[in-house]
Design a protein around this motif. Structure first.
Motif, PDB file in Angstrom:
ATOM      1  N   LEU A 121      -1.706-136.996  16.239  1.00  0.00           N
ATOM      2  CA  LEU A 121      -2.510-138.122  15.775  1.00  0.00           C
ATOM      3  C   LEU A 121      -3.242-137.763  14.480  1.00  0.00           C
ATOM      4  CD1 LEU A 121      -3.929-139.374  19.195  1.00  0.00           C
ATOM      5  CD2 LEU A 121      -2.111-140.416  17.822  1.00  0.00           C
ATOM      6  N   ALA A 122      -3.759-136.535  14.418  1.00  0.00           N
ATOM      7  CA  ALA A 122      -4.426-136.078  13.189  1.00  0.00           C
ATOM      8  C   ALA A 122      -3.431-136.007  12.038  1.00  0.00           C
ATOM      9  CB  ALA A 122      -5.077-134.710  13.416  1.00  0.00           C
ATOM     10  N   VAL A 123      -2.247-135.498  12.307  1.00  0.00           N
ATOM     11  CA  VAL A 123      -1.211-135.421  11.268  1.00  0.00           C
ATOM     12  C   VAL A 123      -0.838-136.819  10.782  1.00  0.00           C
ATOM     13  CG1 VAL A 123       1.219-134.815  10.860  1.00  0.00           C
ATOM     14  CG2 VAL A 123      -0.302-133.179  11.982  1.00  0.00           C
ATOM     15  N   ALA A 124      -0.736-137.772  11.688  1.00  0.00           N
ATOM     16  CA  ALA A 124      -0.397-139.142  11.302  1.00  0.00           C
ATOM     17  C   ALA A 124      -1.469-139.729  10.380  1.00  0.00           C
ATOM     18  CB  ALA A 124      -0.228-140.020  12.542  1.00  0.00           C
ATOM     19  N   LYS A 125      -2.732-139.497  10.711  1.00  0.00           N
ATOM     20  CA  LYS A 125      -3.820-139.991   9.846  1.00  0.00           C
ATOM     21  C   LYS A 125      -3.774-139.332   8.475  1.00  0.00           C
ATOM     22  CE  LYS A 125      -7.208-140.871  13.508  1.00  0.00           C
ATOM     23  NZ  LYS A 125      -8.566-140.529  13.961  1.00  0.00           N
ATOM     24  N   LEU A 126      -3.586-138.022   8.462  1.00  0.00           N
ATOM     25  CA  LEU A 126      -3.567-137.294   7.191  1.00  0.00           C
ATOM     26  C   LEU A 126      -2.355-137.679   6.349  1.00  0.00           C
ATOM     27  CD1 LEU A 126      -4.821-133.851   8.505  1.00  0.00           C
ATOM     28  CD2 LEU A 126      -6.072-135.442   7.024  1.00  0.00           C
ATOM     29  N   ALA A 127      -1.213-137.862   6.988  1.00  0.00           N
ATOM     30  CA  ALA A 127      -0.018-138.300   6.259  1.00  0.00           C
ATOM     31  C   ALA A 127      -0.215-139.702   5.697  1.00  0.00           C
ATOM     32  CB  ALA A 127       1.205-138.258   7.167  1.00  0.00           C
ATOM     33  N   GLY A 128      -0.838-140.572   6.474  1.00  0.00           N
ATOM     34  CA  GLY A 128      -1.119-141.923   5.992  1.00  0.00           C
ATOM     35  C   GLY A 128      -2.071-141.920   4.812  1.00  0.00           C
ATOM     36  N   LEU A 182      -9.607-141.545   1.424  1.00  0.00           N
ATOM     37  CA  LEU A 182     -10.672-140.596   1.752  1.00  0.00           C
ATOM     38  C   LEU A 182     -11.251-140.873   3.132  1.00  0.00           C
ATOM     39  CD1 LEU A 182     -12.525-140.358  -1.683  1.00  0.00           C
ATOM     40  CD2 LEU A 182     -11.134-138.586  -0.586  1.00  0.00           C
ATOM     41  N   TRP A 183     -11.426-142.142   3.448  1.00  0.00           N
ATOM     42  CA  TRP A 183     -12.007-142.560   4.726  1.00  0.00           C
ATOM     43  C   TRP A 183     -11.078-142.175   5.885  1.00  0.00           C
ATOM     44  CZ3 TRP A 183     -16.215-143.197   7.042  1.00  0.00           C
ATOM     45  CH2 TRP A 183     -16.447-144.124   8.046  1.00  0.00           C
ATOM     46  N   VAL A 184      -9.801-142.489   5.755  1.00  0.00           N
ATOM     47  CA  VAL A 184      -8.839-142.144   6.800  1.00  0.00           C
ATOM     48  C   VAL A 184      -8.643-140.629   6.842  1.00  0.00           C
ATOM     49  CG1 VAL A 184      -6.428-142.366   7.522  1.00  0.00           C
ATOM     50  CG2 VAL A 184      -7.683-144.379   6.732  1.00  0.00           C
ATOM     51  N   GLY A 185      -8.634-139.997   5.685  1.00  0.00           N
ATOM     52  CA  GLY A 185      -8.519-138.544   5.638  1.00  0.00           C
ATOM     53  C   GLY A 185      -9.677-137.859   6.355  1.00  0.00           C
ATOM     54  N   PHE A 186     -10.878-138.392   6.197  1.00  0.00           N
ATOM     55  CA  PHE A 186     -12.043-137.871   6.924  1.00  0.00           C
ATOM     56  C   PHE A 186     -11.804-137.946   8.430  1.00  0.00           C
ATOM     57  CE2 PHE A 186     -15.794-139.359   9.287  1.00  0.00           C
ATOM     58  CZ  PHE A 186     -16.544-138.189   9.286  1.00  0.00           C
ATOM     59  N   SER A 187     -11.261-139.064   8.873  1.00  0.00           N
ATOM     60  CA  SER A 187     -10.973-139.223  10.301  1.00  0.00           C
ATOM     61  C   SER A 187      -9.920-138.224  10.760  1.00  0.00           C
ATOM     62  CB  SER A 187     -10.507-140.659  10.563  1.00  0.00           C
ATOM     63  OG  SER A 187     -10.216-140.856  11.919  1.00  0.00           O
ATOM     64  N   GLY A 188      -8.893-138.031   9.947  1.00  0.00           N
ATOM     65  CA  GLY A 188      -7.851-137.070  10.293  1.00  0.00           C
ATOM     66  C   GLY A 188      -8.367-135.643  10.360  1.00  0.00           C
ATOM     67  N   VAL A 189      -9.164-135.261   9.386  1.00  0.00           N
ATOM     68  CA  VAL A 189      -9.742-133.914   9.382  1.00  0.00           C
ATOM     69  C   VAL A 189     -10.686-133.735  10.565  1.00  0.00           C
ATOM     70  CG1 VAL A 189     -11.284-132.361   8.117  1.00  0.00           C
ATOM     71  CG2 VAL A 189      -9.445-133.534   6.912  1.00  0.00           C
ATOM     72  N   SER A 190     -11.464-134.764  10.863  1.00  0.00           N
ATOM     73  CA  SER A 190     -12.385-134.683  12.006  1.00  0.00           C
ATOM     74  C   SER A 190     -11.622-134.465  13.304  1.00  0.00           C
ATOM     75  CB  SER A 190     -13.216-135.963  12.102  1.00  0.00           C
ATOM     76  OG  SER A 190     -14.026-136.115  10.962  1.00  0.00           O
ATOM     77  N   LEU A 191     -10.496-135.143  13.455  1.00  0.00           N
ATOM     78  CA  LEU A 191      -9.688-134.947  14.661  1.00  0.00           C
ATOM     79  C   LEU A 191      -9.021-133.575  14.651  1.00  0.00           C
ATOM     80  CD1 LEU A 191      -8.485-135.868  17.291  1.00  0.00           C
ATOM     81  CD2 LEU A 191      -6.804-137.190  16.008  1.00  0.00           C
ATOM     82  N   ALA A 192      -8.521-133.158  13.507  1.00  0.00           N
ATOM     83  CA  ALA A 192      -7.882-131.837  13.408  1.00  0.00           C
ATOM     84  C   ALA A 192      -8.868-130.716  13.724  1.00  0.00           C
ATOM     85  CB  ALA A 192      -7.287-131.642  12.017  1.00  0.00           C
ATOM     86  N   ARG A 193     -10.126-130.918  13.340  1.00  0.00           N
ATOM     87  CA  ARG A 193     -11.159-129.903  13.608  1.00  0.00           C
ATOM     88  C   ARG A 193     -11.778-130.060  14.989  1.00  0.00           C
ATOM     89  NH1 ARG A 193     -14.999-128.476   8.814  1.00  0.00           N
ATOM     90  NH2 ARG A 193     -15.419-126.957  10.422  1.00  0.00           N
TER      91      ARG A 193
END
Length: 115
Positions: free
Chosen positions: A47-54, A14-25
């Motif tokens: 970079l956002a995709v990498a965070k979300l995939a992780g 959830l924490w990393v996903g938040f970071s990925g969504v924040s970058l994607a947005r």
């Protein structure tokens, strides 16, 4: 698999996903440092995709442990790269921020491997 590992994996995802969504947005609190560090805008989506995939990989890893391990290792390398980027940019005061993501993922990996 222990309860601690499940909780850590979900919270880390959830924490990393938040970071990925924040970058994607393109949230300014994420993108402004990237501009300051000289990270090309063309990389931001990847970079956002990498965070979300992780993050997804950490969750899938609860059912398929090898994927969880691969996701955790990938995220650790990602955030270690972020630390090095901060250091390279001489932004020493911001080094702790990627560590806020790296450490929970590393602990999740450690607990998962120990279980």
């Amino acid at each position: 698999m222990s309860v601690a590992h499940v909780v850590l994996a979900v919270v880390s995802a959830l924490w990393v996903g938040f970071s990925g969504v924040s970058l994607a947005r393109r949230a300014e609190f994420v993108t402004q440092p990237l501009v300051d560090y000289g990270v090309p805008r063309a990389w931001w989506t990847w970079l956002a995709v990498a965070k979300l995939a992780g993050a997804a990989g950490l969750l899938v890893g609860l059912a398929v442990p090898a994927i969880g391990v691969a996701a955790a290792v990938g995220l650790i390398l990602y955030f270690a790269g972020a630390v090095l980027t901060n250091i390279r940019a001489r932004s020493y005061k911001t080094v702790p921020f990627p560590l806020l993501y790296l450490v929970p993922v590393a602990v999740t990996l450690g607990v998962g491997l120990a279980a």
